[in-house]
Design a protein around this motif. Structure first.
Motif, PDB file in Angstrom:
ATOM      1  N   SER A 253     -67.846  66.279  23.140  1.00  0.00           N
ATOM      2  CA  SER A 253     -67.779  67.262  24.218  1.00  0.00           C
ATOM      3  C   SER A 253     -69.175  67.371  24.803  1.00  0.00           C
ATOM      4  CB  SER A 253     -67.305  68.610  23.671  1.00  0.00           C
ATOM      5  OG  SER A 253     -67.415  69.614  24.629  1.00  0.00           O
ATOM      6  N   TYR A 255     -72.221  68.258  27.612  1.00  0.00           N
ATOM      7  CA  TYR A 255     -72.785  69.174  28.604  1.00  0.00           C
ATOM      8  C   TYR A 255     -73.768  68.369  29.429  1.00  0.00           C
ATOM      9  CZ  TYR A 255     -75.076  73.517  30.296  1.00  0.00           C
ATOM     10  OH  TYR A 255     -75.576  74.547  31.063  1.00  0.00           O
ATOM     11  N   PHE A 284     -71.028  72.512  22.462  1.00  0.00           N
ATOM     12  CA  PHE A 284     -70.943  71.115  22.874  1.00  0.00           C
ATOM     13  C   PHE A 284     -71.514  70.209  21.785  1.00  0.00           C
ATOM     14  CE2 PHE A 284     -70.892  73.358  26.949  1.00  0.00           C
ATOM     15  CZ  PHE A 284     -69.889  72.682  27.636  1.00  0.00           C
ATOM     16  N   GLU A 574     -69.722  75.985  33.422  1.00  0.00           N
ATOM     17  CA  GLU A 574     -69.221  76.661  32.222  1.00  0.00           C
ATOM     18  C   GLU A 574     -69.174  78.173  32.387  1.00  0.00           C
ATOM     19  OE1 GLU A 574     -73.723  76.564  31.361  1.00  0.00           O
ATOM     20  OE2 GLU A 574     -72.230  75.445  32.534  1.00  0.00           O
ATOM     21  N   ASN A 613     -64.622  74.683  22.885  1.00  0.00           N
ATOM     22  CA  ASN A 613     -65.395  73.755  22.063  1.00  0.00           C
ATOM     23  C   ASN A 613     -65.220  74.041  20.576  1.00  0.00           C
ATOM     24  OD1 ASN A 613     -66.653  71.922  23.847  1.00  0.00           O
ATOM     25  ND2 ASN A 613     -68.146  73.471  24.475  1.00  0.00           N
TER      26      ASN A 613
END
Length: 733
Positions: A253, A255, A284, A574, A613
């Motif tokens: 995941s 960013y 993340f 986000e 997440n």
């Protein structure tokens, strides 16, 4: 005490007129054969070229022999010595300044035959250790070795602060047919500014930054800087275990961050204190850094690179960037960097026509000029250029410990007719549009990086249906580990932009991705490219009022995190930033200030991303089989009239996840969803409409018992209330 013996050197043989001319005009290929110390009848001849000097004296042992001035900065003399001394120094007097140094022209070449052979073959996988500026001790003396590849140059000299930017006194020697020029300059060390003064084939001169410079001045200044690393890594545990699980079978995941604008004004070391903490809080697994290699124009966001081996000096030194990566690793966060081998800018002090002719760029103007960006494309058919880029990919992984390279604009490399009209491109040898040189380069780059750097992943930004992007090279693929799923991104955002009343007619835009979801190893990207240039921010793409926009955004993120493939989200999205991103000021962090009236709206989306997440990382069904069709099963992909999608994510051993997406702004009570008959009850593990995320709070708080009532082709079903514009994740109760 031994007294000094001062003598005046005798008259040496006259300078050859050709040597003098070539040295003065920067076209001498072998200055060491003329300058320095050489045996001669009656002693040793010393010759020096020191423009602006009033006198030059040879100092060896207790002997001080002043050379004769021969005009134009030339000095020479015959010293009565029986042999060339193993060591001597030059005492150079300028107006008011006395400078004593070793003679650069008494040293043997610093590059060995193996280095030159590998460079000539285009196979030097650590090219940065051979070319560029490197501080070292050579023949017992510490200085800096300067080396540069410039095969078409008539001559090359080193210019810098140490010679007042006049390279006349520091001509380099050509090392045979390699095209490499070399000079060891004693006494020069860390922090010195320099460039290469190149005499072109037409006799004109150009001052160029070092293509292999590992450090640069802060733009807009353009000099290269001699660099020595002092960083001591503290990420051994991370490096030892980062490859324990193949990336396509692990949580991933990402960013995406533009470092200069994430929090404007922060240095690499400032970022090392703040970025790991924020990414850890948000859950993340990785950060992806938009290009950090040096670039002259900040508005290019780093995608027009001039210093491929140098982290941008805007934020600090190379060691400072290493410190940032180190701290991210210590926090358990992987680091990917954007890498740009597709093109480079035309700045006259950088790579373009570096030695007076096309060198890094393709010699065919139709192949060299990039039609979209006003830049030049690399000549990937030239082995030395390919080596420059392959070694650069290895460099970032080995020297900076980065865990992955996201390769920019792969499609523009793969197709000869990319953005080119008919007649403006030349087919390959088979008559096709495929760039065979680019294919071979990408295969070599991937194979080399994966062989040398265990645990690293390469990611392709490739927007076409090219087959085998993530297939291994030994099976004919390009060899990438992952590929951005641009089709999913485009289709799903297009669907979300429609008003819910019209979404039924576009339902296929949310389901079509499953037709090819396992053709490659995919990343689902909502990147910087989607929130600039009038495309609007992610939340602003959603239709309706502010409440509906946020609800749709939350539902979309819930769908994205559950869909097969890895995730990537650009900074600011986000927390539902409403404005487009600008590199000038970065994310609108003030939206999260408690004094801002709408702050709970933005905090709610941020909290959702954090929880997505957290649930994702602890739920193997959502990532373990991302590239295996057995990890996904439709419940319903055709409930278009209801704007509903439902599917199962499955892991080999763990519990399944039931995902229900509802993209209408009204709740639907008592909605039947088919389920397998081996799970007696389900419970919510995440609901994007929860009140703490800014939703309306329509949830299903108790276990949902499966009923023996068939639905959607399954023998059992559960009945739940679908929240308005929301995604719900359920697991066995």
């Amino acid at each position: 005490m031994t007294s000094k013996k001062h003598v005046s050197a005798g008259t040496a043989a006259p300078w050859e007129a050709g040597d003098r001319d070539r040295l003065l005009h920067g076209t001498h290929h072998d200055p060491h054969a003329v300058l320095g110390a050489h045996p001669a009848p009656g002693g040793v001849v010393f010759r020096a070229l020191r423009p602006g000097a009033r006198s030059v004296t040879v100092v060896t042992g207790d002997l001080h022999a002043e050379l004769r001035g021969d005009g134009d900065g030339f000095f020479s003399g015959l010293v009565p010595l029986s042999a060339v001394p193993a060591a001597y120094r030059l005492r150079v007097v300028y107006d008011g300044v006395v400078h004593e140094t070793e003679d650069a022209y008494r040293f043997l070449p610093t590059l060995g035959e193996l280095d030159l052979h590998l460079i000539g073959e285009g196979r030097h996988e650590q090219l940065w250790r051979a070319l560029g500026a490197r501080v070292l001790t050579h023949q017992g003396v510490t200085g800096t070795r300067f080396t540069v590849w410039a095969p078409d140059a008539r001559g090359v000299r080193v210019a810098g602060d140490f010679d007042f930017w006049d390279g006349t006194g520091f001509p380099m020697r050509s090392l045979g047919s390699s095209g490499v020029w070399e000079l060891f300059v004693p006494g020069i060390g860390e922090g010195e500014l320099y460039k290469f003064e190149i005499t072109r084939p037409d006799g004109s001169r150009t001052l160029r930054a070092d293509p292999l410079a590992r450090r640069t001045e802060v733009p807009p200044a353009t000099a290269s800087v001699v660099d020595v690393s002092h960083h001591v890594w503290d990420d051994a545990e991370w490096m030892a275990h980062r490859g324990d699980t193949p990336v396509h079978e692990a949580p991933f995941s990402v960013y995406e961050v533009h470092l200069p604008s994430w929090r404007p004004g922060l240095t690499y070391r400032d970022l090392a204190e703040q970025l790991p903490a924020y990414v850890t809080e948000m859950g993340f697994t990785h950060v992806e850094l938009m290009p950090v290699a040096e670039h002259p124009f900040g508005g290019s966001w780093g995608y027009q690179v001039t210093g491929y081996y140098a982290p941008t000096a805007r934020l600090g030194t190379p060691d400072d960037f290493k410190y940032l990566v180190d701290r991210l690793h210590q926090a358990g966060i992987g680091v990917l960097v954007d890498w740009v081998p597709a093109h480079f800018p035309r700045d006259e002090w950088a790579l373009a026509e570096f030695d007076g002719r096309p060198l890094y760029e393709h010699p065919d103007p139709l192949r060299a000029a990039h039609p979209d960006w006003g830049t030049l494309e690399f000549d990937l058919g030239r082995r030395e250029v390919r080596n420059f880029l392959v070694a650069n990919a290895v460099y970032w992984c080995e020297e900076f410990h980065v865990d992955g390279l996201r390769v920019d604009a792969v499609a523009s490399m793969l197709y000869l007719d990319y953005s080119r009209e008919p007649g403006r491109w030349t087919p390959n040898e088979h008559g096709g549009r495929e760039n065979l040189d680019a294919v071979a380069f990408l295969q070599e780059m991937n194979a080399t990086v994966y062989r040398r750097c265990p645990g690293v992943v390469t990611v392709a930004e490739e927007s076409t249906a090219w087959e085998g992007v993530t297939r291994p090279t030994d099976s004919g693929g390009l060899g990438f580990g992952l590929k951005w799923n641009m089709g999913w991104m485009h289709d799903s955002l297009q669907y979300m932009s429609h008003d819910p009343v019209h979404r039924a007619y576009h339902h296929h835009e949310m389901t079509f991705s499953m037709m090819y979801a396992y053709s490659e190893n995919y990343v689902l990207p909502v990147s910087h490219d989607e929130v600039v240039h009038g495309k609007r921010s992610l939340v602003s793409k959603m239709p309706g009022d502010w409440w509906r926009q946020r609800a749709d955004l939350r539902a979309y993120l819930g769908f994205m995190w559950a869909h097969p493939g890895k995730q990537l989200l650009f900074m600011g999205q986000e927390f539902a930033q409403g404005a487009e991103w600008s590199e000038a000021h970065g994310p609108d962090w003030w939206l999260l200030d408690p004094s801002y009236p709408a702050e709970p709206d933005h905090r709610g989306v941020r909290d959702l991303v954090r929880d997505l997440n957290a649930r994702y990382r602890t739920t193997p069904a959502l990532w373990q089989r991302d590239t295996d069709p057995s990890g996904f099963r439709w419940i319903t992909g055709d409930a278009a009239d209801d704007n509903v999608l439902a599917f199962l994510r499955l892991s080999p051993a763990g519990a399944p996840v039931l995902v229900v997406c509802h993209f209408s702004p009204v709740p639907r009570p008592d909605y039947a969803i088919g389920v397998p008959d081996d799970v007696p009850a389900w419970s919510e593990m995440l609901n994007t409409d929860a009140g703490r995320y800014g939703g309306s709070g329509v949830t299903n708080p108790g276990p949902l018992k499966a009923e023996p009532r068939a639905a959607h082709g399954h023998p059992a079903s559960v009945r739940l209330t679908l929240p308005p514009s929301a995604t719900v994740w359920l697991r066995p109760a």
